[in-house]
Design an enzyme around this catalytic site. Structure first.
Site, PDB file in Angstrom:
ATOM      1  N   GLU A 399      -1.223  -3.115  -0.253  1.00 61.98           N
ATOM      2  CA  GLU A 399      -1.742  -1.953   0.479  1.00 61.98           C
ATOM      3  C   GLU A 399      -3.066  -1.525  -0.107  1.00 61.98           C
ATOM      4  O   GLU A 399      -4.000  -1.157   0.605  1.00 61.98           O
ATOM      5  CB  GLU A 399      -0.721  -0.808   0.420  1.00 61.98           C
ATOM      6  CG  GLU A 399      -1.073   0.390   1.298  1.00 61.98           C
ATOM      7  CD  GLU A 399      -1.926   1.438   0.625  1.00 61.98           C
ATOM      8  OE1 GLU A 399      -2.300   2.423   1.261  1.00 61.98           O
ATOM      9  OE2 GLU A 399      -2.241   1.281  -0.583  1.00 61.98           O
ATOM     10  N   GLU A 400      -3.142  -1.571  -1.432  1.00 68.23           N
ATOM     11  CA  GLU A 400      -4.353  -1.065  -2.096  1.00 68.23           C
ATOM     12  C   GLU A 400      -5.597  -1.841  -1.687  1.00 68.23           C
ATOM     13  O   GLU A 400      -6.692  -1.304  -1.623  1.00 68.23           O
ATOM     14  CB  GLU A 400      -4.185  -1.108  -3.620  1.00 68.23           C
ATOM     15  CG  GLU A 400      -3.095  -0.178  -4.160  1.00 68.23           C
ATOM     16  CD  GLU A 400      -3.403   1.300  -3.951  1.00 68.23           C
ATOM     17  OE1 GLU A 400      -4.443   1.620  -3.350  1.00 68.23           O
ATOM     18  OE2 GLU A 400      -2.590   2.138  -4.372  1.00 68.23           O
TER      19      GLU A 400
HETATM   20 ZN   LIG Z   1      -0.804   4.176  -2.278  1.00 71.18          ZN
END
Ligand SMILES: [Zn+2]
Length: 704
Positions: A399-400
């Site tokens: 996600e990052e």
């Molecule tokens: Zn996060």
């Protein structure tokens, strides 16, 4: 990835884990014809999530740095998969092969005009007493999606790097060509800062954390208090998320391990080609102090103890960034409980698992809470219970780097997800005691109602605590601030976390929840277990609380007789958005636009929503058909062609702003055309909106 804004800081008392009070059992709940039976199931569920166990999950998950695609990340995937299986979920680890950069060399030096070295960095993140900072696996601070290169140039300070900040520099005739732009973190998504700097001709960007925004100006820095210490750096992606998230080589296509390279495109349009490097205020301070040129405008002055100047002059910076771009394997973990009545209608609930370093708050407070929610669902399963609809728990990876794990999975399952009745996101579950939520309008009341049923560590229920913070927040508001509605505020969904592909690409009704507090170590090595226990939640009662809210979202949605969407609120919100766009059009001098058809379509949608609401409340008749129409209404708001210049974003009501990134822009097609003063495009987008609203109204009108 997101940091929620804080309404108030409440003192954190030492508390024992909450027990279930009697008032957490409502008699009637929207979406249920008879809530009595479900109420028993909910009570059984709510009794299971355990504060101590949640704390143990957190400790295990954050024992090592576990950036996406590392062996330690894979270990956390195995841990989560093990817990999913233990609860009885049909579980698989799903790999994708995606383009991710890791830093090989990141360097910066600053010199004064005589050639004297002012600073050489980046300085290692360090405070006395932090237990995890010296682990060799802590990745050096860098920006995901940064360009590589070796540049030298004069420096210009651009405040938060917002569009208006760059325009202010332009109005002062400060040229950015070949310059290194120094911006501070905050206000907007960091990728937007780099996007605009690149458009204005800069050759590199330094992004630093000013102590005014999350350091000593706010309170004591770590390890005394929760705020950012002198050497703390915020890592983070500068991908152009507002164009498309996910693997930058495969927009709209899933990056399965067997996807041939010929199916991938150049990531060029979706990433900056210039260098950007995140630094601490320890490293930014000598640069800012040496900078000459005009004095910074008042709002641009941060908390460092000298007067800021805009530059250029007084300092030259040399930046080196070598980024190792590789297609790397990441791992989502997916766990399913098959629905007994509507197996094809999925309720999806997810949290990302990967962290820049240890990620105690972001994201593993969310993972720990999700695992205790799964624990609760597992207890129900062992008693023979089955949900009406299929529940799918997801632990996202990468996600990052740009919402990659969730986006690839959504792109792989687009057809199936067109039937998904909800996506519930949780990223930073706990940074402190203040509950907050964002949602599509149809689920705002759902989330409010649900928090009445969850006990809170500070008040009787999560709702009561939320309301208290809301009232205090309003008291602290200045008189010219917008008037809040009577009830607790549920925000709009922009971007910056994994709900984006669900809502804005496919049209799955979504929510995002979290609990915030003073938090200054975002995306630094100091976001670790020791920080968490000292500052956020020493007894893990907020992890328990968030496990209950998150699990209850899935449970209540999955078992509902009638889908509890509130389209009346949705239609009213759209009416207000259209009214605002009309005012904006006249302010922008785009006066030839005809808003009449869009207003009529919104009015038709409202009338259909009111009629639907009556039928939803009655809960009689052909319920499967009613539910199908209710679900299809959100899909009707999706326009297959997508937004002009960013076709991956297909929702006509919500998108992340091109110049805000995290914050939502409403009616994006229309409003962005108005921002560009493009009357022709605005007229076309108004017609796209009108068609979408008429489709949505028509879908609701089929309900009888
Ligand atoms: Zn996060």
């Amino acid at each position: 990835m997101t940091v929620r804004t804080l309404l108030v800081f409440l003192l954190l008392p030492a508390l024992a884990p909450a027990v279930l009070p009697a008032q957490s059992t409502p008699a009637a709940v929207f979406g249920y014809t008879d809530f009595a039976a479900e109420s028993k199931i909910e009570q059984q569920f709510l009794a299971v999530p355990d504060a101590k166990l949640a704390g143990q999950h957190l400790k295990t998950l954050t024992a090592e740095p576990h950036m996406a695609a590392t062996p330690e990340d894979h270990k956390t995937a195995e841990y989560v998969a093990g817990k999913f299986r233990a609860a009885g979920l049909e579980t698989e680890i799903v790999p994708y092969r995606v383009l991710i950069n890791w830093p090989k060399v990141v360097r910066m030096e600053a010199y004064d005009p005589s050639g004297k070295l002012l600073i050489s960095g980046p300085t290692r993140e360090h405070v006395d007493g932090d237990p995890g900072q010296d682990d060799p696996r802590v990745v050096m601070p860098f920006n995901g999606s940064s360009g590589s290169g070796d540049v030298t140039g004069e420096v210009v300070y651009a405040n938060y790097g917002r569009l208006e900040d760059f325009d202010q520099l332009a109005s002062q005739h400060i040229d950015l060509h070949g310059k290194i732009v120094l911006v501070r973190y905050g206000s907007i998504f960091r990728g937007v800062k780099v996007y605009i700097a690149q458009q204005r001709g800069a050759s590199g960007v330094l992004i630093y954390s000013d102590p005014q925004d999350d350091g000593y100006y706010k309170g004591d820095p770590w390890p005394i208090g929760p705020w950012r210490p002198e050497t703390g750096v915020q890592r983070g992606s500068v991908q152009f998320l507002f164009k498309y998230p996910g693997d930058p080589e495969t927009p709209g296509v899933a990056s399965t391990p067997d996807l041939p390279d010929s199916a991938r495109i150049s990531p060029e349009g979706n990433q900056p080609h210039i260098i950007s490097i995140p630094i601490s205020y320890h490293d930014a301070s000598p640069i800012l102090q040496a900078l000459q040129g005009p004095g910074a405008p008042q709002g641009w002055q941060g908390a460092l103890p000298f007067r800021y100047h805009l530059g250029p002059g007084g300092v030259r910076v040399h930046l080196v960034s070598q980024q190792d771009y590789q297609r790397r394997i990441i791992w989502d973990v997916i766990g399913k409980v098959k629905g007994a009545e509507y197996p094809d209608d999925w309720v999806v609930a997810g949290n990302h698992r990967d962290a820049w370093v240890y990620g105690a708050v972001d994201p593993n407070s969310g993972t720990a809470a999700m695992l205790e929610a799964v624990h609760g669902i597992g207890a129900l399963l062992r008693q023979g219970w089955r949900p009406k609809r299929t529940i799918v728990f997801c632990s996202w990876d990468a996600e990052e780097e740009g919402l990659i794990g969730s986006t690839e999975w959504v792109e792989q399952h687009t057809k199936t997800l067109e039937l998904a009745v909800a996506y519930f996101n949780m990223d930073v579950a706990v940074a402190g005691p203040d509950f907050s939520a964002a949602a599509v309008p149809s689920l705002k009341q759902f989330i409010r109602e649900l928090t009445h049923s969850v006990p809170s560590a500070l008040s009787a229920t999560v709702y009561d605590q939320w309301k208290l913070a809301h009232i205090e927040g309003n008291e602290h508001r200045t008189s010219n601030a917008p008037k809040e509605d009577e009830d607790v505020h549920v925000g709009d969904l922009g971007s910056g976390s994994d709900f984006t592909p669900f809502l804005q690409h496919v049209g799955v009704p979504s929510t995002d929840i979290g609990s915030s507090g003073p938090y200054g170590v975002y995306h630094s090595t100091f976001d670790d277990y020791a920080w968490y226990v000292q500052n956020a939640d020493p007894h893990f009662v907020y992890l328990q609380e968030m496990a209950r809210v998150f699990g209850l979202e899935a449970l209540r949605m999955a078992d509902s007789d009638v889908l509890p969407y509130d389209y009346v609120t949705y239609a009213r919100a759209i009416e207000s958005y259209i009214a605002a766009a009309r005012r904006k059009a006249s302010d922008a001098g785009v006066s030839s636009l005809d808003f009449g058809s869009a207003e009529a379509a919104a009015g038709r949608f409202l009338a259909a929503a009111q009629r639907a609401h009556e039928l939803q409340t009655a809960g009689t008749g052909d319920l499967p058909r009613l539910n199908q129409a209710l679900r299809a209404t959100e899909t009707a708001l999706v326009n297959d062609a997508g937004l002009p210049n960013r076709p991956w974003y297909r929702h006509t009501i919500y998108a992340p702003g091109e110049f805000t990134g995290y914050a939502a822009v409403v009616l994006p097609g229309v409003n962005e055309a108005l921002d560009a003063r493009d009357g022709t495009r605005a007229a076309r987008q108004l017609s796209v909106l009108t068609q979408a609203l008429n489709r949505a109204a028509q879908t609701l009108e089929t309900i009888r």
